[in-house]
Each structure stands twice: as structure tokens, then as C-alpha cells.
Design a protein around this motif. Sequence first.
Motif, PDB file in Angstrom:
ATOM      1  N   UNK A  93       8.374  17.485  47.745  1.00  0.00           N
ATOM      2  CA  UNK A  93       7.912  17.667  49.132  1.00  0.00           C
ATOM      3  C   UNK A  93       6.398  17.436  49.247  1.00  0.00           C
ATOM      4  N   UNK A  94       5.896  16.558  48.388  1.00  0.00           N
ATOM      5  CA  UNK A  94       4.480  16.156  48.427  1.00  0.00           C
ATOM      6  C   UNK A  94       4.420  14.640  48.357  1.00  0.00           C
ATOM      7  N   UNK A  95       3.408  14.074  49.001  1.00  0.00           N
ATOM      8  CA  UNK A  95       3.188  12.633  48.876  1.00  0.00           C
ATOM      9  C   UNK A  95       2.734  12.344  47.450  1.00  0.00           C
ATOM     10  N   UNK A  96       3.086  11.173  46.952  1.00  0.00           N
ATOM     11  CA  UNK A  96       2.689  10.793  45.599  1.00  0.00           C
ATOM     12  C   UNK A  96       1.183  10.559  45.574  1.00  0.00           C
ATOM     13  N   UNK A  97       0.472  11.160  44.621  1.00  0.00           N
ATOM     14  CA  UNK A  97      -0.986  11.016  44.584  1.00  0.00           C
ATOM     15  C   UNK A  97      -1.405   9.561  44.354  1.00  0.00           C
ATOM     16  N   UNK A  98      -2.314   9.082  45.167  1.00  0.00           N
ATOM     17  CA  UNK A  98      -2.790   7.708  45.034  1.00  0.00           C
ATOM     18  C   UNK A  98      -3.423   7.487  43.665  1.00  0.00           C
ATOM     19  N   UNK A  99      -4.017   8.532  43.092  1.00  0.00           N
ATOM     20  CA  UNK A  99      -4.636   8.423  41.765  1.00  0.00           C
ATOM     21  C   UNK A  99      -3.600   8.093  40.689  1.00  0.00           C
ATOM     22  N   UNK A 100      -2.326   8.336  40.963  1.00  0.00           N
ATOM     23  CA  UNK A 100      -1.256   8.083  39.991  1.00  0.00           C
ATOM     24  C   UNK A 100      -0.612   6.709  40.170  1.00  0.00           C
ATOM     25  N   UNK A 101      -1.043   5.962  41.153  1.00  0.00           N
ATOM     26  CA  UNK A 101      -0.391   4.689  41.488  1.00  0.00           C
ATOM     27  C   UNK A 101      -0.251   3.760  40.278  1.00  0.00           C
ATOM     28  N   UNK A 102      -1.317   3.623  39.475  1.00  0.00           N
ATOM     29  CA  UNK A 102      -1.253   2.721  38.320  1.00  0.00           C
ATOM     30  C   UNK A 102      -0.217   3.186  37.305  1.00  0.00           C
ATOM     31  N   UNK A 103      -0.040   4.495  37.183  1.00  0.00           N
ATOM     32  CA  UNK A 103       0.976   5.030  36.269  1.00  0.00           C
ATOM     33  C   UNK A 103       2.357   4.593  36.744  1.00  0.00           C
ATOM     34  N   UNK A 104       2.639   4.812  38.017  1.00  0.00           N
ATOM     35  CA  UNK A 104       3.956   4.448  38.561  1.00  0.00           C
ATOM     36  C   UNK A 104       4.198   2.947  38.464  1.00  0.00           C
ATOM     37  N   UNK A 105       3.187   2.157  38.806  1.00  0.00           N
ATOM     38  CA  UNK A 105       3.358   0.701  38.740  1.00  0.00           C
ATOM     39  C   UNK A 105       3.610   0.238  37.307  1.00  0.00           C
ATOM     40  N   UNK A 106       2.945   0.872  36.337  1.00  0.00           N
ATOM     41  CA  UNK A 106       3.171   0.510  34.932  1.00  0.00           C
ATOM     42  C   UNK A 106       4.587   0.880  34.494  1.00  0.00           C
ATOM     43  N   UNK A 107       5.067   2.048  34.926  1.00  0.00           N
ATOM     44  CA  UNK A 107       6.416   2.476  34.557  1.00  0.00           C
ATOM     45  C   UNK A 107       7.471   1.566  35.190  1.00  0.00           C
ATOM     46  N   UNK A 108       7.271   1.198  36.439  1.00  0.00           N
ATOM     47  CA  UNK A 108       8.206   0.289  37.103  1.00  0.00           C
ATOM     48  C   UNK A 108       8.188  -1.071  36.414  1.00  0.00           C
ATOM     49  N   UNK A 109       6.995  -1.531  36.048  1.00  0.00           N
ATOM     50  CA  UNK A 109       6.877  -2.803  35.324  1.00  0.00           C
ATOM     51  C   UNK A 109       7.599  -2.732  33.977  1.00  0.00           C
ATOM     52  N   UNK A 110       7.513  -1.586  33.322  1.00  0.00           N
ATOM     53  CA  UNK A 110       8.199  -1.425  32.035  1.00  0.00           C
ATOM     54  C   UNK A 110       9.707  -1.588  32.204  1.00  0.00           C
TER      55      UNK A 110
END
Length: 144
Positions: A73-90
Motif C-alpha cells: 500500500x505504498x508507491x514504489x520508491x523512485x530510488x529503487x527504480x534501477x534495482x527493479x529494472x535490473x531484476x526485470x532485465x535479469x
Amino acid sequence: MTDTQTLKDKIAAMLPPGVDAEKYIAQAVAEWNSIWENATPDQRDELDMSWRGIKARELSYEGWTHFYWCMTRREYPEAHRKVAEALIDAVETQRAKMVMAYRGFGKSTDLVLFVAWMVGVRPSGSTGIVRINDTKAQLTGDLI
């Protein structure tokens, strides 16, 4: 063509001949706004969960952010964007990635939720996660 225009075109294609798509959409938006304004907080939460749950099924950064919201129930922190993009890329490239960040950044939360998301997005696939030691690996497995 914008996403909005694409959506309008899809709606227009589904309408019977002679129906003005712009008026139809304007009326639908007005009705939706009325529903939202008159909804209780619980009903608004249910409506949010419904559309975000649909979006969360997509293997994309946007899908991930909606899944994260549904779980926290929280928006995803923008500071974490690179982490998520790297995981999706993986996942997309089937190549391992290493997440390195300072203590307290939220790595464990992101990883546990990401693996849970993968189980939903790709239920017939397999997802591996490596932790620093057996204790952390067991804790992560229990959480998932």
C-alpha cells in the motif's frame, strides 16, 4: 499515437455504428468519477486493488510498481527504480544480476516481493534467489 488515443480507438471499434465515441467516453468518465466520489474508503481501496491487480500481471516496470503497491500500500520508491529494472532485465535476458546497496535500503523487501511477483507473472517458470548465508536464505524462503 498516444496511449490515450489508442484506448479511444479500441473503445470506438467496439461501439455500435453511429455511436459517438467521444461522448460515450466522456459519459463513462463522468460515471466513474461519480462512483469514485461516492465510494467509501473501503470501496476506493477495493477499486484501487482491482485495477492495480490487473496491471500487476504485466512483466514490466509498471507492472512491478503496481504489484508493490498491492502488497505494501505504498508507491514504489523512485530510488529503487534501477534495482527493479535490473531484476526485470535479469528475467527477460535470463542473466543473473547482483543487487548491492547500503544496509536498510530495502533490498530484502524488494527481492522477496519480486520473487513473489515472478511466481504470479510466470507461474510455470522457476525463479532462483541467492542470499548471503543459509539463515538469510531460509528466512527469505519462509517469507515467500
